[in-house]
Design a protein around this motif. Structure first.
Motif, PDB file in Angstrom:
ATOM      1  N   ALA A 104       0.848  -1.200   0.000  1.00 14.52           N
ATOM      2  CA  ALA A 104       0.000   0.000   0.000  1.00 14.52           C
ATOM      3  C   ALA A 104       0.879   1.244   0.000  1.00 14.52           C
ATOM      4  O   ALA A 104       1.942   1.277   0.632  1.00 14.52           O
ATOM      5  CB  ALA A 104      -0.927   0.011   1.213  1.00 14.52           C
ATOM      6  N   PHE A 105       0.411   2.280  -0.731  1.00 11.10           N
ATOM      7  CA  PHE A 105       1.115   3.564  -0.828  1.00 11.10           C
ATOM      8  C   PHE A 105       0.024   4.627  -0.857  1.00 11.10           C
ATOM      9  O   PHE A 105      -0.713   4.734  -1.833  1.00 11.10           O
ATOM     10  CB  PHE A 105       1.955   3.580  -2.108  1.00 11.10           C
ATOM     11  CG  PHE A 105       2.876   4.772  -2.271  1.00 11.10           C
ATOM     12  CD1 PHE A 105       2.565   6.027  -1.781  1.00 11.10           C
ATOM     13  CD2 PHE A 105       4.070   4.626  -2.935  1.00 11.10           C
ATOM     14  CE1 PHE A 105       3.411   7.099  -1.941  1.00 11.10           C
ATOM     15  CE2 PHE A 105       4.946   5.691  -3.110  1.00 11.10           C
ATOM     16  CZ  PHE A 105       4.616   6.935  -2.616  1.00 11.10           C
ATOM     17  N   ASN A 106      -0.082   5.376   0.218  1.00 10.32           N
ATOM     18  CA  ASN A 106      -1.178   6.347   0.333  1.00 10.32           C
ATOM     19  C   ASN A 106      -0.641   7.734   0.645  1.00 10.32           C
ATOM     20  O   ASN A 106       0.199   7.908   1.534  1.00 10.32           O
ATOM     21  CB  ASN A 106      -2.148   5.924   1.454  1.00 10.32           C
ATOM     22  CG  ASN A 106      -2.790   4.584   1.163  1.00 10.32           C
ATOM     23  OD1 ASN A 106      -3.566   4.436   0.239  1.00 10.32           O
ATOM     24  ND2 ASN A 106      -2.434   3.581   1.959  1.00 10.32           N
ATOM     25  N   SER A 107      -1.162   8.726  -0.111  1.00 10.26           N
ATOM     26  CA  SER A 107      -0.747  10.104   0.140  1.00 10.26           C
ATOM     27  C   SER A 107      -1.689  11.056  -0.590  1.00 10.26           C
ATOM     28  O   SER A 107      -2.254  10.716  -1.632  1.00 10.26           O
ATOM     29  CB  SER A 107       0.686  10.333  -0.353  1.00 10.26           C
ATOM     30  OG  SER A 107       1.115  11.644  -0.060  1.00 10.26           O
ATOM     31  N   GLY A 108      -1.830  12.225  -0.036  1.00 16.59           N
ATOM     32  CA  GLY A 108      -2.486  13.311  -0.759  1.00 16.59           C
ATOM     33  C   GLY A 108      -3.990  13.302  -0.719  1.00 16.59           C
ATOM     34  O   GLY A 108      -4.627  12.309  -0.349  1.00 16.59           O
ATOM     35  N   THR A 109      -4.572  14.458  -1.104  1.00 13.96           N
ATOM     36  CA  THR A 109      -6.021  14.645  -1.100  1.00 13.96           C
ATOM     37  C   THR A 109      -6.557  15.272  -2.382  1.00 13.96           C
ATOM     38  O   THR A 109      -7.746  15.181  -2.649  1.00 13.96           O
ATOM     39  CB  THR A 109      -6.442  15.549   0.071  1.00 13.96           C
ATOM     40  OG1 THR A 109      -5.765  16.817  -0.041  1.00 13.96           O
ATOM     41  CG2 THR A 109      -6.097  14.912   1.418  1.00 13.96           C
TER      42      THR A 109
END
Length: 447
Positions: A277-282
């Motif tokens: 998993a790689f999660n970032s930003g909006t």
């Protein structure tokens, strides 16, 4: 197994040279088979259905633990509850002889059952994080604990045929790779004794019913769940020079991690580093100030495990430095779950493989090798530091006709952790109990 990992596939039917097994009286083996079968009809089937319909999540197995404690007490064991949070220990003492640990894991998974079984789970439970999940025994732990009860009842009835002490361990949180370690850290061996042997089995949907599988060495790999936090300096997407982009930094870390297996280990030393998993930003035009990576790490030895984890941290931290992050904002690594490898003691495996062949027929036990890098926290009971010889094996769970149907284009065999997972309970539970009884009668045979 905590089968976010593959279950063992035993790919060889070769027979290993083995030390002589305790002679198995065919009439006695038949008597055990008949007794376990009758016990299944009279008691174990209802117990299995109860467990399957009422699964509980890791470290929340309070009702399961209470029922197991009651079952073991009813069988005549001394029972202690609350070991490693929800774990249960039952002691069956029968004179001088070896101390043998028999372990069964009891937690379910956050999976909504779609097996189509008439007794399918409809359970819903709040997890440790407070969020509600559907719960299912999608890995066969209901088979394990039911079989453990059957084993206890049979060994109690066979007290004249063995001497020693059996430690029945009902383990929580195998699916989180945390329960075995929790029981050890709660003083399992200090309170109940360090075993001379430790045994466990796992039902295997990939193995036909009536078959057993074993290795002479490593069965499952180490496993570590790693959270990696990559800090950045937020900015407008049109002005990237005003910040430090954690997505770009994280992407370079992901790429660089692939060099660990290919460039830091010998070609024949198995190591896996996977970013799951790689999660970032909006939003499209906002450079975030943080990226979160979730990584699984597998190895086949303590040394390789430690080397791989150190390499992840070194690479991540220094890529952060290369991008100008200040020292107080460098990537931060946390290992949140992990377990040792499961490695069968070779002498014990040779002995018990021969015992099980003698008891159930030469072609019953398939002696194979590790396939893939799945993991299972039974290894925490038998680490090198603890010095306990361990034996971990598989019990077939899927009827042979289902494999034939799949080969002819019919439904595929559901894997562990699938909402479609199912095994044949009678065949799995009874062979699990009979094989455990056979092993104990060999290791603790009355003189």
């Amino acid at each position: 197994m905590a089968l976010s990992r593959a279950i063992l596939v035993f790919s060889s039917l070769g027979l290993a040279s083995a030390v002589p097994a305790q002679a198995q009286d065919p009439s006695a083996a038949e008597a055990v088979r008949e007794a376990v079968s009758a016990d299944y009809d009279e008691h174990l089937e209802e117990l299995f259905l109860h467990f399957h319909r009422n699964p509980e999540l890791s470290f929340l197995e309070t009702n399961t633990a209470a029922r197991m404690a009651a079952e073991l007490r009813s069988a005549g064991l001394e029972v202690t509850e609350g070991i490693g949070r929800t774990g249960v220990v039952g002691m069956l003492r029968n004179g001088d002889g070896p101390l043998i640990l028999l372990r069964a894991d009891m937690d379910g998974l956050p999976v909504r059952e779609a097996s189509g079984l008439s007794y399918a789970s409809q359970a819903v439970q709040a997890g440790l994080n407070g969020q509600e999940y559907p719960v299912m025994h999608a890995c066969g732990h209901d088979v394990h604990i039911t079989s453990l009860v059957g084993t206890a009842r049979r060994l109690m009835a066979l007290r004249d045929h063995w001497r020693g002490t059996i430690m029945f361990v009902v383990q929580p949180a195998e699916e989180r790779l945390s329960g075995a370690k929790a029981m050890i850290e709660d003083g399992l061996y200090e309170r109940f004794g360090t075993p001379d042997y430790a045994l466990a089995f796992h039902v295997a949907s990939a193995l036909p019913t009536g078959k057993l599988g074993s290795t002479l060495g490593i069965s499952t790999s180490t496993s570590d769940a790693v959270n990696l936090t990559v800090s950045g300096i937020g900015a407008h997407g049109a002005f990237p020079h005003a910040g430090r982009d954690p997505v770009y930094i994280g992407a370079q870390i992901v790429t660089a991690l692939q060099s660990i297996d290919s460039r830091e280990f010998a070609p024949l030393e198995p190591v896996v580093v996977t970013v799951g998993a790689f999660n970032s930003g909006t939003k499209h035009n906002i450079i975030s100030d943080r990226a979160d990576l979730q990584i699984t790490v597998r190895a086949n030895s303590k040394a390789s495990r430690e080397q791989a984890l150190a390499a992840i941290e070194r690479i991540a931290v220094n890529i952060g430095r290369a991008h100008g992050l200040p020292e107080n904002m460098l990537p931060f690594m946390e290992v949140v779950e992990g377990t040792a490898e499961v490695r069968n003691d070779r002498a014990l495996a040779e002995r018990l493989n021969a015992t099980l062949r003698e008891a159930f027929g030469e072609d019953t036990l398939i002696e194979g090798k590790q396939e893939g890098m799945g993991s299972e926290d039974f290894g925490e009971f038998v680490t090198n530091e603890l010095g306990v010889p361990g034996y971990f094996y598989a019990v077939g769970g899927t009827p042979p006709e289902a494999f034939a149907a799949a080969a002819a284009g019919g439904p595929a065999i559901p894997s562990h952790h699938s909402p479609l997972f199912k095994v044949a309970p009678r065949e799995s539970i009874t062979l699990g109990a009979r094989s455990m009884v056979a092993a104990v009668l060999d290791l603790a045979a009355a003189e």
